[in-house]
Scaffold this active site. Structure first.
Site, PDB file in Angstrom:
ATOM      1  N   ARG A 123      70.042 103.951  20.432  1.00  8.53           N
ATOM      2  CA  ARG A 123      71.013 103.136  19.811  1.00  8.53           C
ATOM      3  C   ARG A 123      70.771 101.529  19.466  1.00  8.53           C
ATOM      4  NH1 ARG A 123      74.202 107.157  18.687  1.00  8.53           N
ATOM      5  NH2 ARG A 123      74.113 108.589  17.028  1.00  8.53           N
ATOM      6  N   LYS A 145      63.906  89.211  13.002  1.00 11.01           N
ATOM      7  CA  LYS A 145      63.022  89.812  12.467  1.00 11.01           C
ATOM      8  C   LYS A 145      61.576  90.613  13.378  1.00 11.01           C
ATOM      9  CE  LYS A 145      63.320  87.095   8.456  1.00 11.01           C
ATOM     10  NZ  LYS A 145      62.338  86.961   6.626  1.00 11.01           N
ATOM     11  N   GLU A 187      51.519  78.276  10.227  1.00  7.61           N
ATOM     12  CA  GLU A 187      52.994  78.660  10.602  1.00  7.61           C
ATOM     13  C   GLU A 187      54.070  77.376  10.752  1.00  7.61           C
ATOM     14  OE1 GLU A 187      54.275  81.652   8.829  1.00  7.61           O
ATOM     15  OE2 GLU A 187      53.513  83.631   9.845  1.00  7.61           O
ATOM     16  N   LYS A 229      62.552  76.148  12.618  1.00  6.52           N
ATOM     17  CA  LYS A 229      63.840  77.514  12.165  1.00  6.52           C
ATOM     18  C   LYS A 229      65.008  77.942  13.141  1.00  6.52           C
ATOM     19  CE  LYS A 229      62.204  82.184  12.133  1.00  6.52           C
ATOM     20  NZ  LYS A 229      60.595  82.954  12.118  1.00  6.52           N
ATOM     21  N   GLU A 239      69.032  85.675   5.871  1.00  4.66           N
ATOM     22  CA  GLU A 239      68.145  85.897   4.051  1.00  4.66           C
ATOM     23  C   GLU A 239      68.432  86.430   3.178  1.00  4.66           C
ATOM     24  OE1 GLU A 239      63.355  86.600   5.039  1.00  4.66           O
ATOM     25  OE2 GLU A 239      63.962  86.786   2.843  1.00  4.66           O
ATOM     26  N   ARG A 243      66.907  81.157   4.553  1.00  2.00           N
ATOM     27  CA  ARG A 243      65.544  81.848   4.936  1.00  2.00           C
ATOM     28  C   ARG A 243      64.419  81.879   4.133  1.00  2.00           C
ATOM     29  NH1 ARG A 243      66.041  85.576  10.654  1.00  2.00           N
ATOM     30  NH2 ARG A 243      63.987  85.668  10.927  1.00  2.00           N
ATOM     31  N   ASN A 247      59.190  81.986   3.820  1.00  9.28           N
ATOM     32  CA  ASN A 247      58.447  83.425   3.013  1.00  9.28           C
ATOM     33  C   ASN A 247      57.390  82.083   2.374  1.00  9.28           C
ATOM     34  OD1 ASN A 247      59.372  85.946   4.125  1.00  9.28           O
ATOM     35  ND2 ASN A 247      61.013  85.233   3.680  1.00  9.28           N
ATOM     36  N   HIS A 250      54.207  83.607   1.455  1.00  9.50           N
ATOM     37  CA  HIS A 250      53.709  85.233   1.781  1.00  9.50           C
ATOM     38  C   HIS A 250      54.009  86.441   0.897  1.00  9.50           C
ATOM     39  CE1 HIS A 250      54.836  83.327   6.769  1.00  9.50           C
ATOM     40  NE2 HIS A 250      54.987  84.203   6.686  1.00  9.50           N
ATOM     41  N   HIS A 254      51.042  88.387   2.446  1.00 13.40           N
ATOM     42  CA  HIS A 254      51.812  89.835   2.605  1.00 13.40           C
ATOM     43  C   HIS A 254      50.465  90.717   2.128  1.00 13.40           C
ATOM     44  CE1 HIS A 254      54.813  89.770   4.469  1.00 13.40           C
ATOM     45  NE2 HIS A 254      53.989  88.949   4.881  1.00 13.40           N
ATOM     46  N   HIS A 268      46.892  87.252  10.124  1.00 15.88           N
ATOM     47  CA  HIS A 268      48.449  86.973   9.690  1.00 15.88           C
ATOM     48  C   HIS A 268      48.545  85.362   8.765  1.00 15.88           C
ATOM     49  CE1 HIS A 268      52.096  86.527   7.966  1.00 15.88           C
ATOM     50  NE2 HIS A 268      52.853  85.428   8.477  1.00 15.88           N
TER      51      HIS A 268
HETATM   52  N1  LIG Z   1      59.589  88.716  13.244  1.00 15.68           N
HETATM   53  C1  LIG Z   1      58.768  87.244  12.444  1.00 15.68           C
HETATM   54  O1  LIG Z   1      60.001  86.597  11.621  1.00 15.68           O
HETATM   55  C2  LIG Z   1      57.613  87.080  12.330  1.00 15.68           C
HETATM   56  C3  LIG Z   1      56.602  85.578  11.238  1.00 15.68           C
HETATM   57  C4  LIG Z   1      55.414  85.328  11.799  1.00 15.68           C
HETATM   58  C5  LIG Z   1      54.858  86.354  11.919  1.00 15.68           C
HETATM   59  N2  LIG Z   1      55.400  87.943  12.246  1.00 15.68           N
HETATM   60  C6  LIG Z   1      54.227  88.863  12.205  1.00 15.68           C
HETATM   61  O2  LIG Z   1      53.302  88.258  13.892  1.00 15.68           O
HETATM   62  C7  LIG Z   1      52.359  89.149  13.243  1.00 15.68           C
HETATM   63  C8  LIG Z   1      50.869  88.212  13.661  1.00 15.68           C
HETATM   64  O3  LIG Z   1      51.353  87.624  15.046  1.00 15.68           O
HETATM   65  P1  LIG Z   1      49.928  86.856  15.788  1.00 15.68           P
HETATM   66  O4  LIG Z   1      49.659  86.065  15.355  1.00 15.68           O
HETATM   67  O5  LIG Z   1      50.856  86.758  17.247  1.00 15.68           O
HETATM   68  O6  LIG Z   1      49.005  88.354  16.534  1.00 15.68           O
HETATM   69  P2  LIG Z   1      49.217  89.137  17.312  1.00 15.68           P
HETATM   70  O7  LIG Z   1      49.814  90.003  18.667  1.00 15.68           O
HETATM   71  O8  LIG Z   1      47.980  90.415  16.842  1.00 15.68           O
HETATM   72  O9  LIG Z   1      47.851  88.729  18.658  1.00 15.68           O
HETATM   73  C9  LIG Z   1      46.521  87.543  17.942  1.00 15.68           C
HETATM   74  C10 LIG Z   1      45.472  87.759  19.286  1.00 15.68           C
HETATM   75  O10 LIG Z   1      45.628  87.189  20.167  1.00 15.68           O
HETATM   76  C11 LIG Z   1      45.662  87.488  20.978  1.00 15.68           C
HETATM   77  N3  LIG Z   1      46.565  87.196  22.696  1.00 15.68           N
HETATM   78  C12 LIG Z   1      47.689  86.820  22.389  1.00 15.68           C
HETATM   79  N4  LIG Z   1      48.544  85.877  23.286  1.00 15.68           N
HETATM   80  C13 LIG Z   1      47.115  85.764  24.506  1.00 15.68           C
HETATM   81  C14 LIG Z   1      46.631  84.451  24.739  1.00 15.68           C
HETATM   82  N5  LIG Z   1      47.686  83.984  25.786  1.00 15.68           N
HETATM   83  N6  LIG Z   1      45.556  84.446  25.401  1.00 15.68           N
HETATM   84  C15 LIG Z   1      44.263  85.287  24.284  1.00 15.68           C
HETATM   85  N7  LIG Z   1      44.503  86.109  23.829  1.00 15.68           N
HETATM   86  C16 LIG Z   1      45.633  86.251  23.445  1.00 15.68           C
HETATM   87  C17 LIG Z   1      46.110  88.928  20.953  1.00 15.68           C
HETATM   88  O11 LIG Z   1      45.841  90.250  21.924  1.00 15.68           O
HETATM   89  C18 LIG Z   1      45.736  89.436  19.845  1.00 15.68           C
HETATM   90  O12 LIG Z   1      44.901  89.730  20.106  1.00 15.68           O
HETATM   91  C19 LIG Z   1      51.969  89.207  11.981  1.00 15.68           C
HETATM   92  O13 LIG Z   1      52.369  91.000  12.078  1.00 15.68           O
HETATM   93  C20 LIG Z   1      53.093  88.794  11.195  1.00 15.68           C
HETATM   94  O14 LIG Z   1      53.708  90.497   9.909  1.00 15.68           O
HETATM   95  C21 LIG Z   1      56.614  87.848  12.381  1.00 15.68           C
HETATM   96 ZN   LIG Z   2      54.143  84.272   8.381  1.00 17.82          ZN
END
Ligand SMILES: NC(=O)c1ccc[n+]([C@@H]2O[C@H](COP(=O)([O-])OP(=O)(O)OC[C@H]3O[C@@H](n4cnc5c(N)ncnc54)[C@H](O)[C@@H]3O)[C@@H](O)[C@H]2O)c1
Ligand SMILES: [Zn+2]
Length: 369
Positions: A123, A145, A187, A229, A239, A243, A247, A250, A254, A268
């Site tokens: 939990r 999130k 972003e 942010k 949200e 907030r 999006n 998005h 998505h 993404h």
């Molecule tokens: N929670 C939120 O508020 C929020 C906001 C925006 C995006 N997201 C989510 O985030 C995700 C995308 O995140 P992302 O773009 O970081 O993708 P990811 O986590 O897949 O990382 C991208 C790639 O980079 C590699 N990597 C990470 N750090 C590295 C480094 N320092 N050096 C070399 N390679 C590295 C990873 O292994 C991966 O292959 C999506 O699922 C999206 O929906 C969430």
């Molecule tokens: Zn995003």
């Protein structure tokens, strides 16, 4: 120089630290949060290979025991029930307790999955975000999130779960591939498009430097985006209003990501860039926003190396009917009616409730024809 941005959320408040050398200081910085002095690290294969050893020795140097080091496969397809189940099982097998701390060390995929798992196991166990991609440093690690993707759509199963601390080490970005840096840039420019035309102009002038790993440009952009942010999240954590502006692009994005089952090689951030261009085009077509603004946005995104034409985007060809169906499953929709974030101009986005679904479907037909 480490900058500190407070996220003001009453008893759930925490700080985002942005600076060089933070991985090396992780033990010292996380230790006060872990009553048990035990940490459970979650990372992915790429980050483990590049930075895993440095993190482990820093944690141990700070007097922490690394009770688990769970290494996930990299990529969006890991944000799934299957890997959530795997991760919760690993945490439980290694005896995670409520006085322990989960450390999410990776990009948005690791952060979203680890934050979700930490929120549901026993939990709720505290967690710390250590974002290693530009995208995660400017966006996903901040604001609480967490979610996984399902066949029905992206991020549809998850929790609001705030971390206790965010450590964004600028040095780890040195190993990030250019394509991933570009995805994170989407972003960043989003903040300008939503609420700050002057920052969008800064982006136009500095995107090249930022993508070429110029340190001052990156530091400025990360700091600016996190501060923006932070203000939005503090005003509207769950949200219910403002907030939702984060999006922008998005709902389209998505749908583009889900269309290919999250395995079509579309990142993404790439989907978000295309989605923001679509939101501007749609708004311009409906007289909500100047056509010149929509053109300026596409021109900048293309100059930064993004594809905004749906025929060329990874995952093409896209079926417009399926895209419209996926958009209808979005979390922001109310009473079965589509909610869209649309621009009035560069730097001025608004929430459009009860958007005209037929007009969106026609627009998607046109954009994919
Ligand atoms: N929670 C939120 O508020 C929020 C906001 C925006 C995006 N997201 C989510 O985030 C995700 C995308 O995140 P992302 O773009 O970081 O993708 P990811 O986590 O897949 O990382 C991208 C790639 O980079 C590699 N990597 C990470 N750090 C590295 C480094 N320092 N050096 C070399 N390679 C590295 C990873 O292994 C991966 O292959 C999506 O699922 C999206 O929906 C969430
Ligand atoms: Zn995003």
């Amino acid at each position: 120089l480490t900058r500190v941005i407070p996220i003001a959320l009453g008893e759930r408040s925490y700080e985002v630290l942005i600076g060089a050398g933070l991985v090396a200081r992780a033990g010292e910085l996380i230790s006060p949060l872990a009553a048990s002095k035990r940490v459970f690290v979650v990372t992915d294969e790429n980050v483990e290979a590049l930075h895993g050893a440095a993190l482990k020795s820093a944690l141990e140097a700070g007097g922490l025991e690394v009770a688990m080091n769970a290494v996930l496969p990299p990529g969006e397809q890991t944000k799934s029930f299957r890997w959530l189940e795997w991760l919760t099982a690993r945490l439980l097998e290694h005896g995670v307790e409520r006085r322990d701390v989960v450390v999410a060390f990776g990009g948005g995929v690791v952060g979203d999955l680890a934050g979700f798992a930490a929120g549901i196991v026993k939990r709720g166990v505290d967690f710390v975000q250590m974002p290693t991609t530009l995208l995660a440093q400017v966006d996903s690690s901040v604001g609480g999130k967490t979610a996984i993707d399902t066949e029905q759509g992206k991020n549809l199963v998850g929790l609001f779960n705030q971390p206790r601390l965010v450590l964004a080490d600028l040095d780890v970005l040195a190993t990030l591939p250019e394509r991933e840096a570009r995805a994170g840039y989407a972003e960043i420019v989003k903040i300008g498009l939503i609420e700050d035309a002057a920052f969008f102009a800064w982006c136009e002038a500095h995107a090249g430097a930022l993508l070429a790993a110029d340190a001052p440009a990156r530091a400025h952009a990360i700091h600016f985006a996190v501060a923006a942010k932070a203000a939005i999240v503090a005003a509207d954590e769950k949200e219910q209003g403002k907030r939702a502006l984060l999006n922008l692009g998005h709902t389209f994005a998505h749908a583009l990501e889900a269309h290919g089952g999250y395995g079509a090689g579309l990142l993404h951030g790439e989907a978000v860039a295309a989605g923001m261009a679509l939101a501007f085009r749609f708004a311009a077509q409906h007289g909500l926003c100047p056509r010149a603004d929509a053109e300026r946005v596409s021109a900048h995104l293309n100059a930064a190396g993004f594809i905004t034409d749906l025929h060329q985007l990874s995952g093409a060809p896209f079926d417009p009917v399926r895209l419209a169906g996926l958009m209808a499953a979005d979390k922001k929709n109310e009473g079965g009616q589509l909610t869209l974030i649309l621009p009035r101009a560069i730097g001025d986005a608004f929430v459009q409730k009860h958007a005209n679904a037929a007009a969106v479907a026609a627009f998607l037909q046109q954009a994919t024809q």
